[in-house]
Design a protein around this motif. Sequence first.
Motif, PDB file in Angstrom:
ATOM      1  N   ILE A 104       0.837  -1.204   0.000  1.00 35.94           N
ATOM      2  CA  ILE A 104       0.000   0.000   0.000  1.00 35.94           C
ATOM      3  C   ILE A 104       0.872   1.253   0.000  1.00 35.94           C
ATOM      4  O   ILE A 104       0.627   2.202  -0.762  1.00 35.94           O
ATOM      5  CB  ILE A 104      -0.944  -0.010   1.220  1.00 35.94           C
ATOM      6  CG1 ILE A 104      -2.016  -1.088   1.043  1.00 35.94           C
ATOM      7  CG2 ILE A 104      -1.575   1.356   1.430  1.00 35.94           C
ATOM      8  CD1 ILE A 104      -2.873  -1.304   2.268  1.00 35.94           C
ATOM      9  N   ALA A 105       1.912   1.267   0.843  1.00 38.71           N
ATOM     10  CA  ALA A 105       2.815   2.424   0.887  1.00 38.71           C
ATOM     11  C   ALA A 105       3.508   2.629  -0.461  1.00 38.71           C
ATOM     12  O   ALA A 105       3.617   3.758  -0.958  1.00 38.71           O
ATOM     13  CB  ALA A 105       3.851   2.224   1.995  1.00 38.71           C
ATOM     14  N   GLY A 106       3.943   1.539  -1.077  1.00 35.71           N
ATOM     15  CA  GLY A 106       4.587   1.643  -2.381  1.00 35.71           C
ATOM     16  C   GLY A 106       3.641   2.141  -3.454  1.00 35.71           C
ATOM     17  O   GLY A 106       4.030   2.932  -4.320  1.00 35.71           O
ATOM     18  N   GLY A 107       2.376   1.691  -3.396  1.00 34.11           N
ATOM     19  CA  GLY A 107       1.383   2.154  -4.365  1.00 34.11           C
ATOM     20  C   GLY A 107       1.153   3.650  -4.290  1.00 34.11           C
ATOM     21  O   GLY A 107       1.072   4.342  -5.316  1.00 34.11           O
ATOM     22  N   LEU A 108       1.060   4.182  -3.070  1.00 31.09           N
ATOM     23  CA  LEU A 108       0.869   5.629  -2.900  1.00 31.09           C
ATOM     24  C   LEU A 108       2.072   6.413  -3.411  1.00 31.09           C
ATOM     25  O   LEU A 108       1.919   7.439  -4.083  1.00 31.09           O
ATOM     26  CB  LEU A 108       0.626   5.945  -1.422  1.00 31.09           C
ATOM     27  CG  LEU A 108      -0.712   5.458  -0.841  1.00 31.09           C
ATOM     28  CD1 LEU A 108      -0.744   5.674   0.664  1.00 31.09           C
ATOM     29  CD2 LEU A 108      -1.885   6.168  -1.509  1.00 31.09           C
ATOM     30  N   CYS A 109       3.267   5.915  -3.125  1.00 34.20           N
ATOM     31  CA  CYS A 109       4.480   6.578  -3.630  1.00 34.20           C
ATOM     32  C   CYS A 109       4.537   6.516  -5.154  1.00 34.20           C
ATOM     33  O   CYS A 109       4.973   7.470  -5.815  1.00 34.20           O
ATOM     34  CB  CYS A 109       5.722   5.932  -3.034  1.00 34.20           C
ATOM     35  SG  CYS A 109       5.946   6.210  -1.261  1.00 34.20           S
ATOM     36  N   GLY A 110       4.084   5.384  -5.719  1.00 38.05           N
ATOM     37  CA  GLY A 110       4.095   5.244  -7.165  1.00 38.05           C
ATOM     38  C   GLY A 110       3.171   6.216  -7.864  1.00 38.05           C
ATOM     39  O   GLY A 110       3.509   6.777  -8.913  1.00 38.05           O
ATOM     40  N   VAL A 111       1.977   6.445  -7.297  1.00 37.65           N
ATOM     41  CA  VAL A 111       1.040   7.407  -7.876  1.00 37.65           C
ATOM     42  C   VAL A 111       1.638   8.809  -7.848  1.00 37.65           C
ATOM     43  O   VAL A 111       1.548   9.562  -8.826  1.00 37.65           O
ATOM     44  CB  VAL A 111      -0.305   7.376  -7.119  1.00 37.65           C
ATOM     45  CG1 VAL A 111      -1.207   8.504  -7.597  1.00 37.65           C
ATOM     46  CG2 VAL A 111      -0.989   6.027  -7.335  1.00 37.65           C
ATOM     47  N   TRP A 112       2.269   9.151  -6.734  1.00 36.75           N
ATOM     48  CA  TRP A 112       2.914  10.470  -6.642  1.00 36.75           C
ATOM     49  C   TRP A 112       4.026  10.591  -7.689  1.00 36.75           C
ATOM     50  O   TRP A 112       4.132  11.600  -8.387  1.00 36.75           O
ATOM     51  CB  TRP A 112       3.506  10.675  -5.247  1.00 36.75           C
ATOM     52  CG  TRP A 112       4.198  12.004  -5.101  1.00 36.75           C
ATOM     53  CD1 TRP A 112       3.647  13.200  -4.758  1.00 36.75           C
ATOM     54  CD2 TRP A 112       5.589  12.263  -5.371  1.00 36.75           C
ATOM     55  NE1 TRP A 112       4.600  14.191  -4.777  1.00 36.75           N
ATOM     56  CE2 TRP A 112       5.801  13.653  -5.151  1.00 36.75           C
ATOM     57  CE3 TRP A 112       6.666  11.465  -5.770  1.00 36.75           C
ATOM     58  CZ2 TRP A 112       7.048  14.239  -5.314  1.00 36.75           C
ATOM     59  CZ3 TRP A 112       7.903  12.062  -5.945  1.00 36.75           C
ATOM     60  CH2 TRP A 112       8.094  13.435  -5.712  1.00 36.75           C
ATOM     61  N   ALA A 113       4.871   9.550  -7.795  1.00 41.53           N
ATOM     62  CA  ALA A 113       5.984   9.598  -8.736  1.00 41.53           C
ATOM     63  C   ALA A 113       5.488   9.692 -10.174  1.00 41.53           C
ATOM     64  O   ALA A 113       6.052  10.420 -10.997  1.00 41.53           O
ATOM     65  CB  ALA A 113       6.858   8.350  -8.565  1.00 41.53           C
TER      66      ALA A 113
END
Length: 262
Positions: A89-98
């Motif tokens: 979940i944390a990686g998914g949120l960072c991916g959307v931002w990136a």
Amino acid sequence: MSDLSAIPWEALAPFILAGFFAQLVDSALGMGFGVIGNSMLVLLGLPPAAASSVTHTVEGFTSGVSGAAHALQRNVDWMLFARLVVPGIAGGLCGVWALSHLSLGILRPVLLVYFAAIGIYLIWRGARRPQAYRRMRAVGIMGFLAGFLDSFGGAWGPVTTGSLIAQGMTPRMAVGTVNAAEFFVTVTVLSAFIGSIGFPAFALAASGLLIGGVIASPIGALVTRRASGKNLTQWIGGVMIGLSLWGLVALAFAPIPLFARM
């Protein structure tokens, strides 16, 4: 009571079949819904952006049904699930931002080559070495990276399932656990996308994909439970190689509608 005769079944049928096939592969082998569903929608005439939006939306529902089906078939390692889902979940949120702020196009060809390498290894290993369950390493890091890359085009299944089996995990438990965790990662990524770009509705395609996907989910979970570890390992390796080749062709021949960029 709704009038079933009013439903445009003729127009809906191709999308139901697309959803069924994409989710059958994803539920049984732990990967493929995003790439297969997106590509089939483009083939059926949807613009690439619309196809991607529909696929992500429907995957939020089908992954939940698939995860529940795998839990009922006892294909889920709940300890591993807990170690995988929070970093995912944390990686998914960072991916959307990136994806919204950075240019990371080079990641896609690198990821596709990784898929092919893991796929070749799994086909080789499945024929030669029996799978035996053992504690997985670096699950948190893998979950974070898979969640991060998932926002770029559906990498959750190939990264997690392929990597877990390559480490030696029982294929049935790897597929089931990854499917169960996928629901939470997919819903997180979808919610973040909706918050940043809005929510376009494509009712016919989404409805058909959802119907087919829901029907296929329990069938795929049953296939996972009944198939031998050797066969599952080799099937997963084959799908990873296929996804890699499809993606590389998409990058090379973007103007051809069948091979849509995702």
